[in-house]
Design an enzyme around this catalytic site. Sequence first.
Site, PDB file in Angstrom:
ATOM      1  N   ASP A 122     -53.536  28.726 -28.383  1.00  0.00           N
ATOM      2  CA  ASP A 122     -53.454  27.261 -28.333  1.00  0.00           C
ATOM      3  C   ASP A 122     -54.609  26.577 -29.068  1.00  0.00           C
ATOM      4  OD1 ASP A 122     -51.166  27.525 -26.861  1.00  0.00           O
ATOM      5  OD2 ASP A 122     -52.085  27.084 -24.920  1.00  0.00           O
ATOM      6  N   ILE A 126     -49.837  36.173 -30.719  1.00  0.00           N
ATOM      7  CA  ILE A 126     -49.044  35.806 -29.529  1.00  0.00           C
ATOM      8  C   ILE A 126     -47.670  35.259 -29.922  1.00  0.00           C
ATOM      9  CG2 ILE A 126     -49.011  34.462 -27.365  1.00  0.00           C
ATOM     10  CD1 ILE A 126     -51.312  36.516 -27.464  1.00  0.00           C
ATOM     11  N   ARG A 139     -39.743  23.869 -22.162  1.00  0.00           N
ATOM     12  CA  ARG A 139     -39.886  25.300 -21.899  1.00  0.00           C
ATOM     13  C   ARG A 139     -40.618  25.601 -20.604  1.00  0.00           C
ATOM     14  NH1 ARG A 139     -38.566  29.538 -24.326  1.00  0.00           N
ATOM     15  NH2 ARG A 139     -40.026  30.404 -22.843  1.00  0.00           N
ATOM     16  N   ARG A 172     -47.481  14.951 -25.442  1.00  0.00           N
ATOM     17  CA  ARG A 172     -47.040  15.930 -24.440  1.00  0.00           C
ATOM     18  C   ARG A 172     -48.238  16.591 -23.772  1.00  0.00           C
ATOM     19  NH1 ARG A 172     -44.726  20.467 -27.027  1.00  0.00           N
ATOM     20  NH2 ARG A 172     -45.117  21.218 -24.948  1.00  0.00           N
ATOM     21  N   ARG A 206     -39.753  32.930 -27.940  1.00  0.00           N
ATOM     22  CA  ARG A 206     -40.028  32.621 -26.542  1.00  0.00           C
ATOM     23  C   ARG A 206     -38.959  33.135 -25.566  1.00  0.00           C
ATOM     24  NH1 ARG A 206     -43.415  27.237 -26.110  1.00  0.00           N
ATOM     25  NH2 ARG A 206     -44.427  28.559 -24.576  1.00  0.00           N
ATOM     26  N   PRO A 207     -38.759  34.444 -25.533  1.00  0.00           N
ATOM     27  CA  PRO A 207     -37.782  35.009 -24.590  1.00  0.00           C
ATOM     28  C   PRO A 207     -38.277  34.936 -23.144  1.00  0.00           C
ATOM     29  CG  PRO A 207     -38.994  36.765 -25.669  1.00  0.00           C
ATOM     30  CD  PRO A 207     -39.476  35.487 -26.286  1.00  0.00           C
ATOM     31  N   ILE A 208     -37.403  35.197 -22.183  1.00  0.00           N
ATOM     32  CA  ILE A 208     -37.820  35.203 -20.771  1.00  0.00           C
ATOM     33  C   ILE A 208     -37.448  36.527 -20.087  1.00  0.00           C
ATOM     34  CG2 ILE A 208     -37.841  32.686 -20.410  1.00  0.00           C
ATOM     35  CD1 ILE A 208     -35.072  33.145 -18.949  1.00  0.00           C
ATOM     36  N   ASP A 209     -37.280  37.579 -20.914  1.00  0.00           N
ATOM     37  CA  ASP A 209     -36.874  38.872 -20.349  1.00  0.00           C
ATOM     38  C   ASP A 209     -37.835  39.373 -19.274  1.00  0.00           C
ATOM     39  OD1 ASP A 209     -38.502  38.991 -22.760  1.00  0.00           O
ATOM     40  OD2 ASP A 209     -38.503  41.162 -22.482  1.00  0.00           O
ATOM     41  N   CYS A 233     -38.473  27.892 -29.885  1.00  0.00           N
ATOM     42  CA  CYS A 233     -38.986  26.625 -30.386  1.00  0.00           C
ATOM     43  C   CYS A 233     -39.742  26.902 -31.665  1.00  0.00           C
ATOM     44  CB  CYS A 233     -39.844  25.928 -29.340  1.00  0.00           C
ATOM     45  SG  CYS A 233     -41.356  26.794 -28.982  1.00  0.00           S
ATOM     46  N   LYS A 277     -52.829  20.635 -18.622  1.00  0.00           N
ATOM     47  CA  LYS A 277     -51.360  20.602 -18.663  1.00  0.00           C
ATOM     48  C   LYS A 277     -50.754  21.917 -18.179  1.00  0.00           C
ATOM     49  CE  LYS A 277     -49.187  21.473 -22.718  1.00  0.00           C
ATOM     50  NZ  LYS A 277     -48.161  22.540 -22.635  1.00  0.00           N
ATOM     51  N   ASN A 278     -51.268  23.017 -18.700  1.00  0.00           N
ATOM     52  CA  ASN A 278     -50.637  24.302 -18.394  1.00  0.00           C
ATOM     53  C   ASN A 278     -50.964  24.815 -16.998  1.00  0.00           C
ATOM     54  OD1 ASN A 278     -49.458  24.142 -20.847  1.00  0.00           O
ATOM     55  ND2 ASN A 278     -50.767  25.656 -21.853  1.00  0.00           N
TER      56      ASN A 278
HETATM   57  N1  EPU Z   1     -42.805  36.939 -23.953  1.00  0.00           N
HETATM   58  C1  EPU Z   1     -41.831  37.919 -23.914  1.00  0.00           C
HETATM   59  N2  EPU Z   1     -40.988  37.944 -22.837  1.00  0.00           N
HETATM   60  C2  EPU Z   1     -41.109  37.040 -21.808  1.00  0.00           C
HETATM   61  C3  EPU Z   1     -42.114  36.058 -21.865  1.00  0.00           C
HETATM   62  C4  EPU Z   1     -42.964  36.028 -22.959  1.00  0.00           C
HETATM   63  O1  EPU Z   1     -41.713  38.732 -24.829  1.00  0.00           O
HETATM   64  O2  EPU Z   1     -40.320  37.142 -20.863  1.00  0.00           O
HETATM   65  C5  EPU Z   1     -43.718  36.904 -25.121  1.00  0.00           C
HETATM   66  C6  EPU Z   1     -43.675  35.568 -25.847  1.00  0.00           C
HETATM   67  O3  EPU Z   1     -42.617  35.509 -26.780  1.00  0.00           O
HETATM   68  C7  EPU Z   1     -45.037  35.537 -26.491  1.00  0.00           C
HETATM   69  C8  EPU Z   1     -45.927  36.205 -25.452  1.00  0.00           C
HETATM   70  O4  EPU Z   1     -45.039  36.978 -24.635  1.00  0.00           O
HETATM   71  O5  EPU Z   1     -45.022  36.322 -27.653  1.00  0.00           O
HETATM   72  C9  EPU Z   1     -46.732  35.281 -24.575  1.00  0.00           C
HETATM   73  O6  EPU Z   1     -45.899  34.279 -24.030  1.00  0.00           O
HETATM   74  P1  EPU Z   1     -46.148  33.628 -22.614  1.00  0.00           P
HETATM   75  O7  EPU Z   1     -44.995  33.931 -21.734  1.00  0.00           O
HETATM   76  O8  EPU Z   1     -47.516  34.002 -22.128  1.00  0.00           O
HETATM   77  O9  EPU Z   1     -46.121  32.083 -22.974  1.00  0.00           O
HETATM   78  P2  EPU Z   1     -45.641  30.945 -21.979  1.00  0.00           P
HETATM   79  O10 EPU Z   1     -46.021  31.335 -20.619  1.00  0.00           O
HETATM   80  O11 EPU Z   1     -44.239  30.575 -22.258  1.00  0.00           O
HETATM   81  C10 EPU Z   1     -47.855  29.550 -21.931  1.00  0.00           C
HETATM   82  C11 EPU Z   1     -48.290  28.169 -22.315  1.00  0.00           C
HETATM   83  C12 EPU Z   1     -48.361  28.074 -23.836  1.00  0.00           C
HETATM   84  C13 EPU Z   1     -49.359  29.125 -24.330  1.00  0.00           C
HETATM   85  C14 EPU Z   1     -48.918  30.517 -23.867  1.00  0.00           C
HETATM   86  C15 EPU Z   1     -49.878  31.630 -24.248  1.00  0.00           C
HETATM   87  C16 EPU Z   1     -47.453  26.737 -20.553  1.00  0.00           C
HETATM   88  C17 EPU Z   1     -46.534  25.632 -20.149  1.00  0.00           C
HETATM   89  N3  EPU Z   1     -47.339  27.167 -21.802  1.00  0.00           N
HETATM   90  O12 EPU Z   1     -46.550  29.728 -22.477  1.00  0.00           O
HETATM   91  O13 EPU Z   1     -48.864  26.783 -24.134  1.00  0.00           O
HETATM   92  O14 EPU Z   1     -49.431  29.098 -25.735  1.00  0.00           O
HETATM   93  O15 EPU Z   1     -48.783  30.513 -22.428  1.00  0.00           O
HETATM   94  O16 EPU Z   1     -51.147  31.370 -23.780  1.00  0.00           O
HETATM   95  O17 EPU Z   1     -48.273  27.174 -19.775  1.00  0.00           O
HETATM   96  C18 EPU Z   1     -49.242  24.862 -25.432  1.00  0.00           C
HETATM   97  O18 EPU Z   1     -49.841  24.394 -24.465  1.00  0.00           O
HETATM   98  O19 EPU Z   1     -49.253  24.325 -26.567  1.00  0.00           O
HETATM   99  C19 EPU Z   1     -48.481  26.106 -25.259  1.00  0.00           C
HETATM  100  C20 EPU Z   1     -47.542  26.507 -26.109  1.00  0.00           C
END
Ligand code: EPU
Length: 420
Positions: free
Chosen positions: A306, A328, A91, A398, A120-123, A115, A22-23
């Site tokens: 995960d 995480i 997301r 999902r 889950r910020p995107i900064d 969530c 999926k990811n």
């Molecule tokens: N983070 C920030 N700023 C950002 C982005 C992330 O502080 O701009 C923080 C997050 O809050 C978190 C950490 O960095 O504490 C890691 O987050 P990451 O961005 O790596 O997560 P993601 O890319 O949103 C993906 C997977 C998740 C998986 C995580 C970590 C997808 C669609 N989602 O999320 O999958 O847990 O990486 O490996 O690829 C799942 O499949 O159940 C799932 C939640």
Amino acid sequence: MDSLLIKGGTPLCGEVTISGAKNAVLPIMAATLLTAEKCIIHRVPDLSDVAFMGEILKSIGATVKIDGGTLEIQAAKIKGYGDYELIRKMRGSICILGPLLARLHKAKVSLPGGCVIGMRPIDLHLKGLEALGAKIQISEGYVIAQAKRLTGTDMFLGGRAGPTVLGTANLMMAATLAEGVTLIESAACEPEVVDLANFLNAMGAKISGAGSPTITVTGVKELHGAEHEVIPDRVEAATFAIAAAATGGEVQIHGARADHLHAVIDKLREAGVKVERTGPAIKVRRGSRLKSVDITTLPYAGFPTDVQAQMMVLMAITPGISIITERIFESRFMHVSELARLGAEIALEGPSAIVKGGRPLSGAPIMASDLRASAALVIAGLVAKGQTLVKRIYHLDRGYENIDAKLKQLGARIERVAET
Ligand code: EPU
């Protein structure tokens, strides 16, 4: 809404085949927006998240056709924004931001909220896009990004919890069409990032170093269509491995990439589970005695967040004390209270769960809260004495293709029932 009715106590035995990840497939679908030509993607899992991402791409103007496990996407004429509600709800859809900006020089994407597993910020996504030259505005729930042109640069993507997976994906995609060379430092090393880089390179991108903390992207003028096979889902493989061990069974897991599962296999072995590598499969069976182990989730190649919930179930039935620390996502412990309903003894202390393992589990009605928590509850139901009803399993659909059919094939007594 469906539920799963599970009669526990049967060891899982036999063979199962892992579906596409999926990811990996979600960012790959987003990457198809980088070209007007047709892209063909194989080993696509039949998941509601994939269908949802397909709808989002359609709302942007792409044509999306799915036939069995093959997806054809052509983004010949697209606009810089999609359906607000669709994008807001998933997301993973944030990774359309980079490709839209790179191809159209503008993008308007709804801001994903937090969530149940955390903020889950995107900064970091936005910091990287700004470094490439984009002007970013947040307005009325949207991220609005514009750039006359993107220019390659050095950027550091390490955040509070380490690198970001989808952030790395977004920036790698945006940088493919930037002018010059982009160096992404503290990039995520997850296999899904490597799979995306392989797809982008097949489209004509010039990316090296994916899978390491430094990724170099040399911008090109345009990308073309490509064909790609998605990697097998390492989280699904880990889930079946833990389910086999927890139920005391023996399962051959085809398509499980041991090279993507080092940390999980290592912990399972430390816990007394027998894991054998047999070609492109792993065989898992419970050893004579399980041992409690401590686990800390970390970015790849550390133990995956995960798989934390599923491993907690194994520790809940293993005599001894196990400390499971989540590094995480700050609130990824929604499964704890539901596991307690089945008789597990788990206390939360800050980012750690202290599991007093070895209590017998007994069936009860429980509620799924997020994807991986749901998988953990299903494993717990398979182990528990008596009947467990796992409600709200749309979370499970999902991310796990045909999970009930696959478990049934391994001898589980599991039925999908309509919720009353
Ligand atoms: N983070 C920030 N700023 C950002 C982005 C992330 O502080 O701009 C923080 C997050 O809050 C978190 C950490 O960095 O504490 C890691 O987050 P990451 O961005 O790596 O997560 P993601 O890319 O949103 C993906 C997977 C998740 C998986 C995580 C970590 C997808 C669609 N989602 O999320 O999958 O847990 O990486 O490996 O690829 C799942 O499949 O159940 C799932 C939640």
